[in-house]
Write a protein that holds these residues in place. Structure first.
Motif, PDB file in Angstrom:
ATOM      1  N   HIS A 429       1.160  24.803  27.509  1.00 48.67           N
ATOM      2  CA  HIS A 429       0.103  25.277  28.400  1.00 48.67           C
ATOM      3  C   HIS A 429      -1.223  24.618  28.013  1.00 48.67           C
ATOM      4  O   HIS A 429      -1.326  23.985  26.960  1.00 48.67           O
ATOM      5  CB  HIS A 429      -0.045  26.798  28.264  1.00 48.67           C
ATOM      6  CG  HIS A 429      -0.478  27.222  26.887  1.00 48.67           C
ATOM      7  ND1 HIS A 429       0.416  27.368  25.847  1.00 48.67           N
ATOM      8  CD2 HIS A 429      -1.704  27.479  26.371  1.00 48.67           C
ATOM      9  CE1 HIS A 429      -0.238  27.725  24.759  1.00 48.67           C
ATOM     10  NE2 HIS A 429      -1.536  27.791  25.037  1.00 48.67           N
ATOM     11  N   ASP A 431      -5.289  25.538  27.358  1.00 50.30           N
ATOM     12  CA  ASP A 431      -6.148  26.692  27.137  1.00 50.30           C
ATOM     13  C   ASP A 431      -7.263  26.743  28.181  1.00 50.30           C
ATOM     14  O   ASP A 431      -7.807  27.800  28.462  1.00 50.30           O
ATOM     15  CB  ASP A 431      -6.756  26.657  25.727  1.00 50.30           C
ATOM     16  CG  ASP A 431      -5.750  27.110  24.674  1.00 50.30           C
ATOM     17  OD1 ASP A 431      -4.655  27.577  25.063  1.00 50.30           O
ATOM     18  OD2 ASP A 431      -6.046  26.989  23.474  1.00 50.30           O
ATOM     19  N   HIS A 500      -0.423  22.185  24.795  1.00 53.88           N
ATOM     20  CA  HIS A 500       0.208  22.565  23.523  1.00 53.88           C
ATOM     21  C   HIS A 500       1.063  23.812  23.683  1.00 53.88           C
ATOM     22  O   HIS A 500       1.036  24.468  24.725  1.00 53.88           O
ATOM     23  CB  HIS A 500      -0.868  22.796  22.462  1.00 53.88           C
ATOM     24  CG  HIS A 500      -1.818  23.898  22.842  1.00 53.88           C
ATOM     25  ND1 HIS A 500      -2.861  23.703  23.720  1.00 53.88           N
ATOM     26  CD2 HIS A 500      -1.844  25.203  22.497  1.00 53.88           C
ATOM     27  CE1 HIS A 500      -3.509  24.839  23.891  1.00 53.88           C
ATOM     28  NE2 HIS A 500      -2.899  25.780  23.160  1.00 53.88           N
TER      29      HIS A 500
HETATM   30 FE   FE2 Z   1      -3.111  27.790  23.563  1.00 53.44          FE
END
Ligand code: FE2
Ligand code: OGA
Length: 534
Positions: A429, A431, A500
Motif C-alpha cells: 500500500h 501511506d 510498502h
Molecule cells: Fe504503511
C-alpha cells in the motif's frame, strides 16, 4: 477525527486469497481463549476428583459387602442366628442399599457442565476454525514452508514446539478441498498419509485420505498419479464404489488423451512455450512481496551497498542532540530509507504498549467506494492511537521525531500503535493519498502524508519484515530502532517507489508504532524544488 484516523489508501491491485475473518479472531480474543481453556481444565479436574472419591466410596461398600455376603452365604442359619446380624441385614436392605443407589446415581458433573455452558458462548465456531486453517496455508505459501516442516513444527525461532497429527493434516486437507484448493489438498493429504505410513496411531482413515488425495491429484491433471493412488485405495477397500467408478473413468480419459496426442500440432506446442516465457518475465506484485518477505529477490547490489552509510546524527545541529547524537544507518538509497538505532528505550516501549493495550482494536482501512472505514483482509492487525497530551512519554517521543526529522509534528497524526499476531500483515500500500482519490485528509486540513516514521517495538522471531516491492528493499524489525522515509517528493507529488507492506508474522508477535507526518508546517522546513519529481 475518528473518521480518518485509521484510514490508509491502499491501492492494492490484487485481492489476497485467504487471510480471512479468523485472523480477526486471532488478534481479538486468542489470549482470552487460552484463559478460558485453562479455566475449563481446572473445573474438569475438579469433576474427576469428585467422581474418583465417589467411586472410592462405592468400592469400599462393595468390598465390605463382599466379605459379609461371603460369610453369610457359607452358613446362612448360623449367620442369622445372631440377632445383630439379622437386624443389620434388615437395615442394609431397607435403607443402606437405597443410599448407595443414590450415591451411584449422584451427578458429580454439575460444576464442570455449567462452566462449559457459560464458556461455550466464547468458543470459536466452524468459520473461525476454517479461517485458522486458511491462515496456516497462507503462511505456508508466503514462506515457502515445506508441509513436513510445518507439520513437525520445525519453524525458526519457535518457543513452544507443536506438531500436527495425521488427523490435523487430514483436516487441513479437507478445508483446502472445500475451497477447491487442490494444490494444498494434495500437500496435506499426502502428509497425513505419510504420517500414517510411518506408523502414527490415529483415527484418520487411509481410505478416506486416498479418496481425497486421488481426486485432488486428478484435478491438477496428474492422471497417472491419480490412477496409482486409486489403485492403492482399492487394495485397502476393493469394494469402494467411487474408487471403482473413478478407475474406469480415468482409463477412459487416458485412452482419449492418447488419441488426441497423436493429432496435436506443433503450433500448439509453440504457443504453449510462448506463454511460459511470458509467465517467467512477468512477476506480479504479490510474488515480489512474498519473495521479499522470505528474504529473496532483494535488490541490494554491491553498487548500491557502496552508497549506504552509517553515521552519528545530531538532527542538523539540534541542541538536544549535539552532545548526544544518535546512530543512523541508510537502509536504502531510492527512496531514501534511514534507520535510527537505540531510538526508543525498553521502558518507553513498555509504557507505549501498556497505554495502547486496552485500546487495541482491529485496524480498519478506508473503503475507496463508500468512503467508510472497514476491516480488510489485506490489513490484519490491531491498532490504537495515543495522544501526546495523555502521557509525557508519548509527548517526548513526538518531540524526538520532530527533532530528528526536522519536520513539524504539530500537524502530524497521533502516534499509532499496531500489534500483529501470527498471520498479521499489511499488504502492499501507499501511506499517502493519491490524486485520483477523494481527499482523505481534507477534514484535517494539513495536507497529504509527507513522511512516515515507524518504530519497531519488538523483535519478531520469524517473518514480519517491512518490504518495498517496487524497489526490492526489505527492512527487518529490530526492537528499539525506527525507520523513516518521505512519501512525497518536495513538490508534493507522491513517490510511488515508497509502496510498502508489512509481511505476515510467522512466529512471534510484532509491535510497531508509527507517526504519519503531514505537509502543512513543512513549507520552510522542506521547501519545494524546481522539478516535480526531484
Ligand atoms: Fe504503511
Ligand atoms: C503501516 C505500515 C509497516 C510495518 O502501518 O502503514 O506500513 O512493518 N506498517 O508494520
Amino acid at each position: 477525527i475518528k473518521l480518518w484516523k485509521n484510514s490508509i489508501f491502499s491501492s492494492h491491485f490484487f485481492v489476497s486469497p485467504c487471510l480471512t475473518k479468523l485472523l480477526t479472531y486471532f488478534l481479538g480474543h486468542m489470549t482470552d481463549l487460552i484463559n478460558t481453556e485453562k479455566d475449563l481444565v481446572v473445573s474438569l479436574k475438579d469433576y474427576i476428583k469428585a467422581e474418583e472419591s465417589k467411586l472410592e466410596q462405592i468400592k469400599k461398600w462393595a468390598e465390605k459387602l463382599d466379605q459379609l455376603t461371603d460369610t453369610a452365604t457359607k452358613d446362612p442359619e448360623g449367620f442369622l442366628g445372631h440377632p445383630v446380624n439379622a437386624f443389620k441385614l434388615m437395615k442394609r436392605l431397607n435403607t443402606e442399599w437405597g443410599e448407595l443407589e443414590n450415591l451411584v446415581l449422584k451427578d458429580m458433573s454439575d460444576g464442570f457442565i455449567s462452566n462449559m455452558t457459560i464458556q461455550r458462548q466464547f468458543f470459536p465456531n466452524d468459520e473461525d476454525q476454517t479461517g485458522a486453517a486458511k491462515a496456516l496455508l497462507r503462511l505456508q505459501d508466503t514462506y515457502n514452508l515445506d508441509t513436513d516442516t510445518l507439520s513437525r513444527g520445525n519453524l525458526p525461532g519457535v518457543k513452544h514446539k507443536s506438531f500436527l497429527t495425521a488427523e490435523d493434516c487430514f483436516e487441513l486437507g479437507k478445508i483446502a478441498y472445500t475451497e477447491a484448493d487442490y494444490y494444498h489438498t494434495e500437500l496435506w493429504m499426502e502428509q497425513a498419509l505419510k504420517q500414517l505410513d510411518e506408523g502414527e496411531v490415529s483415527s484418520a482413515d487411509k481410505v478416506y485420505i486416498l479418496d481425497y488425495l486421488s481426486y485432488a491429484v486428478y484435478q491438477q491433471g496428474d492422471l497417472s498419479k491419480a490412477v496409482m493412488l486409486t489403485k492403492r485405495l482399492l487394495e485397502l477397500d476393493p469394494e469402494h464404489q467411487r474408487a471403482n467408478g473413478n478407475m474406469k473413468y480415468f482409463e477412459y480419459i487416458m485412452a482419449k488423451e492418447k488419441e488426441a496426442n497423436k493429432s496435436s500440432t506443433e503450433s500448439e506446442d509453440q504457443a504453449e512455450k510462448e506463454t511460459e516465457v511470458k509467465k517467467k518475465d512477468y512477476l506480479p506484485e504479490r510474488r515480489k512481496y512474498e519473495m521479499l518477505c522470505r528474504g529473496e529477490g532483494l535488490k541490494m547490489t554491491p553498487r548500491r551497498q557502496k552508497r549506504l552509510f552509517c553515521r552519528y546524527y545530531d538532527g542538523n545541529r539540534n541542541p538536544r542532540y549535539i552532545l548526544g547524537p544518535v546512530k543512523q544507518e541508510d537502509e536504502w538509497d531510492k527512496p531514501r530509507i534511514v534507520r535510527f538505532l537505540d531510538i526508543i528505550s525498553d521502558e518507553e516501549i513498555e509504557t507505549v504498549k501498556e497505554l495502547a493495550k486496552p485500546r487495541l482494536s482491529r485496524a480498519t482501512v478506508h473503503d475507496p467506494e463508500t468512503g467508510k472505514l472497514t476491516t480488510a483482509h489485506y490489513r490484519v492487525s490491531k491498532s490504537a492511537w495515543l495522544s501526546g497530551y495523555e502521557s509525557p512519554v508519548v509527548s517526548r517521543i513526538n518531540t524526538r521525531i520532530q527533532d530528528l526529522t526536522g519536520l513539524d509534528v504539530s500537524t502530524a497524526e497521533e502516534l499509532q500503535v499496531a500489534n500483529y499476531g501470527v498471520g498479521g500483515q499489511y499488504e502492499p500500500h501507499f501511506d499517502f493519498g493519491r490524486k485520483d482519490e477523494p481527499d482523505a485528509f481534507k477534514e484535517l486540513g494539513t495536507g497529504n502524508r509527507i513522511a512516515t516514521w515507524l518504530f519497531y517495538m519488538s523483535d519478531v522471531s520469524a517473518g514480519g519484515a517491512t518490504v518495498f516491492p517496487e524497489v526490492g528493499a526489505s527492512v527487518w524489525p529490530k526492537k528499539g530502532t525506527a525507520v523513516f522515509w518521505y512519501n512525497l517528493f518536495p513538490s508534493g507529488e507522491g513517490d510511488y517507489s515508497t509502496r510498502h507492506a508489512a509481511c505476515p508474522v510467522l512466529v512471534g508477535n510484532k509491535w510497531v508504532s508509527n507517526k504519519w507526518l503531514h505537509e502543512r508546517g513543512q513549507e520552510f522546513r522542506r521547501p519545494c524544488t524546481l522539478s516535480e519529481l526531484e
